[in-house]
Design an enzyme around this catalytic site. Structure first.
Site, PDB file in Angstrom:
ATOM      1  N   TRP A  84       0.851  -1.183   0.000  1.00 19.70           N
ATOM      2  CA  TRP A  84       0.000   0.000   0.000  1.00 19.70           C
ATOM      3  C   TRP A  84       0.892   1.239   0.000  1.00 19.70           C
ATOM      4  O   TRP A  84       1.735   1.394   0.901  1.00 19.70           O
ATOM      5  CB  TRP A  84      -0.916  -0.025   1.228  1.00 19.70           C
ATOM      6  CG  TRP A  84      -1.833   1.144   1.375  1.00 19.70           C
ATOM      7  CD1 TRP A  84      -2.427   1.847   0.380  1.00 19.70           C
ATOM      8  CD2 TRP A  84      -2.264   1.736   2.614  1.00 19.70           C
ATOM      9  NE1 TRP A  84      -3.217   2.849   0.910  1.00 19.70           N
ATOM     10  CE2 TRP A  84      -3.140   2.800   2.281  1.00 19.70           C
ATOM     11  CE3 TRP A  84      -2.020   1.457   3.951  1.00 19.70           C
ATOM     12  CZ2 TRP A  84      -3.740   3.596   3.246  1.00 19.70           C
ATOM     13  CZ3 TRP A  84      -2.623   2.242   4.921  1.00 19.70           C
ATOM     14  CH2 TRP A  84      -3.471   3.298   4.565  1.00 19.70           C
ATOM     15  N   ARG A  87      -2.504   6.793   1.402  1.00 20.35           N
ATOM     16  CA  ARG A  87      -3.776   7.398   1.013  1.00 20.35           C
ATOM     17  C   ARG A  87      -3.486   8.818   0.522  1.00 20.35           C
ATOM     18  O   ARG A  87      -3.005   9.670   1.273  1.00 20.35           O
ATOM     19  CB  ARG A  87      -4.723   7.449   2.214  1.00 20.35           C
ATOM     20  CG  ARG A  87      -6.162   7.791   1.866  1.00 20.35           C
ATOM     21  CD  ARG A  87      -6.958   8.186   3.117  1.00 20.35           C
ATOM     22  NE  ARG A  87      -6.771   7.253   4.206  1.00 20.35           N
ATOM     23  CZ  ARG A  87      -7.523   6.163   4.422  1.00 20.35           C
ATOM     24  NH1 ARG A  87      -8.490   5.867   3.576  1.00 20.35           N
ATOM     25  NH2 ARG A  87      -7.295   5.389   5.466  1.00 20.35           N
ATOM     26  N   GLU A 183      -9.877  -6.572   9.032  1.00 21.66           N
ATOM     27  CA  GLU A 183      -9.099  -5.464   9.587  1.00 21.66           C
ATOM     28  C   GLU A 183      -9.602  -5.158  10.990  1.00 21.66           C
ATOM     29  O   GLU A 183     -10.814  -5.077  11.217  1.00 21.66           O
ATOM     30  CB  GLU A 183      -9.226  -4.235   8.687  1.00 21.66           C
ATOM     31  CG  GLU A 183      -8.446  -3.017   9.152  1.00 21.66           C
ATOM     32  CD  GLU A 183      -8.580  -1.852   8.190  1.00 21.66           C
ATOM     33  OE1 GLU A 183      -8.544  -0.700   8.646  1.00 21.66           O
ATOM     34  OE2 GLU A 183      -8.745  -2.099   6.963  1.00 21.66           O
ATOM     35  N   GLU A 188      -7.152   4.718  16.032  1.00 22.43           N
ATOM     36  CA  GLU A 188      -6.956   5.760  15.028  1.00 22.43           C
ATOM     37  C   GLU A 188      -7.234   7.089  15.734  1.00 22.43           C
ATOM     38  O   GLU A 188      -8.286   7.262  16.345  1.00 22.43           O
ATOM     39  CB  GLU A 188      -7.918   5.582  13.856  1.00 22.43           C
ATOM     40  CG  GLU A 188      -7.735   4.270  13.115  1.00 22.43           C
ATOM     41  CD  GLU A 188      -8.805   4.044  12.069  1.00 22.43           C
ATOM     42  OE1 GLU A 188      -8.439   3.788  10.907  1.00 22.43           O
ATOM     43  OE2 GLU A 188     -10.005   4.130  12.408  1.00 22.43           O
ATOM     44  N   GLU A 292      -0.702   8.810   8.445  1.00 23.26           N
ATOM     45  CA  GLU A 292      -1.224   9.010   7.090  1.00 23.26           C
ATOM     46  C   GLU A 292      -2.170  10.196   7.038  1.00 23.26           C
ATOM     47  O   GLU A 292      -2.566  10.748   8.079  1.00 23.26           O
ATOM     48  CB  GLU A 292      -1.957   7.753   6.621  1.00 23.26           C
ATOM     49  CG  GLU A 292      -3.146   7.388   7.495  1.00 23.26           C
ATOM     50  CD  GLU A 292      -3.984   6.262   6.924  1.00 23.26           C
ATOM     51  OE1 GLU A 292      -4.444   6.388   5.764  1.00 23.26           O
ATOM     52  OE2 GLU A 292      -4.199   5.270   7.639  1.00 23.26           O
TER      53      GLU A 292
END
Length: 446
Positions: A84, A87, A183, A188, A292
């Protein structure tokens, strides 16, 4: 009617209320009798939740790191993310990972010039460190970090990284045919608030569970989510103020409990939040620590000023620790690191009045935490420190509660006694070499 002797545990707070007994002989028993201990007492163990009876937590070193090195341990971790790129507009780059003052540092900065990757433009350089192995399964996972002071995320989560798994045989019987991945977002969070819909991410620990479903008919992938968990820091504190410990007990295929600073939060059942249909997390996963960008208008992008400020653009990861359950008597390699559990012992039930004597036999319990294999000695003494009974227990490294049933000792009514527990090096019988001692006093009353 059966006669028992009640052991009144010696308490230091007269405000505590007397606990009732099942035996009718003691329905009108007096309150606890306060008798200070003449032995050392330990502080309560502040650690992960206790394991089930008969089991202990052990450190799983493959997914644990104290980050005390000057470089990434490549036997455990990979940077950037191997599957990945990030983002948009945040691109994962290995240069954004460094080490300082016993922490792994993940930062975000504005690129001097935008980069085009696979046709997408990126202009913020971000960071991702992920586990080399994807074998993290049921157990307890925790990470201590201090979030950056921008709207870049600071995260700790688990996921299946490559491939999908057939639903058949791994999901409830009535599940639709297809394939799935999974996931588990343990935490977060962001470091500052603002005028955007996701500003609640600034308040503490936000957790999600995703079941990614690819229908067999080839239709669009579905993001099926369980109920969300939000745990707030006390007194208006925010994740960028200081270090906090974010934890998750992944119990089994059907549930997980989230913890903030070792305090139990919310237990989530793995069910579709919209339909209440159950799904399972059956597969081992990899572990991710990622800084991110989040898309606007959900969370606004960080501004150029804060991305250029070294006092704001860094997330500091102090350590990550992972634990699995083993039976009390099951051998498991001693960890190579120390100061995870320490060497601690607590006698349990100090605030209860529910110990009984029958035929000179007693039931006690203690909790221990030990980085290495150890020995715990449990002893009873009279008021003159004469030993009444003593038992030794050789224990494996880990964290567990031990129940002592049918401890035999002869005690006299109305006399004062002391229960004492010592935690020692495994090869030692010298009580003076104890790492820690815990105790309490009691008076035996008919």
């Amino acid at each position: 009617m059966k006669k028992n002797y009640l052991l009144y545990v010696l308490l230091f707070s007269s405000a505590l209320q007397t606990t009732g007994c099942d035996d009718d002989d003691y329905n009108s028993s007096p309150g606890p009798i306060i008798v200070p201990s003449i032995f050392d007492e330990s502080e309560p163990i502040n650690s992960i939740p206790l394991p089930p009876d008969g089991q202990r937590w052990v450190l799983n070193e493959q997914f644990s790191d104290e980050f005390n090195s000057s470089q990434l341990d490549e036997s455990k971790w990979v940077t950037p993310h191997p599957t990945w790129i990030g983002r948009a507009p945040g691109l994962f780059e290995k240069e954004r990972v460094s080490f300082k003052d016993g922490c792994m540092v993940l930062e975000g900065i504005k690129m001097e010039e935008p980069k085009i990757v696979n046709g997408t433009e990126f202009n913020i350089s971000c960071a991702a460190v992920v586990s080399k192995e994807q074998k993290a399964h049921y157990g307890y996972y925790e990470c201590r970090f201090k979030a950056n002071k921008t709207t870049l995320s600071s995260t700790f989560w688990m996921s299946t990284r490559t491939g999908t798994f057939p639903v058949e045989g791994k999901q409830p019987e009535d599940s639709a045919p297809g394939r799935f991945s999974q996931e588990l977002d343990i935490c977060e969070t962001i470091g500052r608030t603002g005028d955007f819909s996701g500003k609640y991410f600034y308040e503490g620990m936000n957790s999600n569970v995703h079941y990614w479903f690819d229908p067999a008919d080839g239709s669009e992938r579905q993001d099926i989510r369980a109920e969300e968990s939000k745990l707030s820091l006390p007194d208006g504190k925010v994740p960028s103020d200081d270090f906090n410990t974010y934890g998750c007990w992944w119990h089994d295929k059907s549930s997980a409990t989230f913890y903030l600073n070792n305090k139990s939060g919310k237990t989530i059942q793995f069910k579709n939040r919209n339909t209440n249909a159950p799904f399972y997390l059956t597969e081992p996963m990899g572990i991710n620590m990622v800084v991110e960008t989040y898309p606007t208008p959900w969370i606004e992008l960080p501004n150029d000023e804060e991305l250029a400020d070294d006092s704001k653009n860094k997330t500091y990861y102090d350590w990550i620790r992972s634990y699995i359950l083993k039976d009390l008597n099951e051998e498991y390699p001693e960890p190579t690191v120390e100061k995870v559990f320490g060497y601690k012992v607590n006698l349990n039930n100090k605030h209860a009045v529910m110990f009984y004597k029958e035929n000179n036999k007693y039931n006690f319990s203690f909790t221990y935490a030990s980085d290495k294999n150890c020995k715990v000695v449990f002893a009873l003494y009279d008021v003159n420190k004469n030993e009444i009974t003593k038992q030794s227990y050789n224990l494996y490294a880990g964290y567990a509660k031990i129940n002592l049933s049918d401890t035999e000792a002869i005690m006299s009514v109305d006399n004062i006694y002391y229960a004492v527990a010592y935690i020692l090096p495994a090869a030692s019988d010298d009580l003076n070499s104890a790492y820690e001692i815990d105790s309490y006093g009691f008076k035996c009353i008919k």
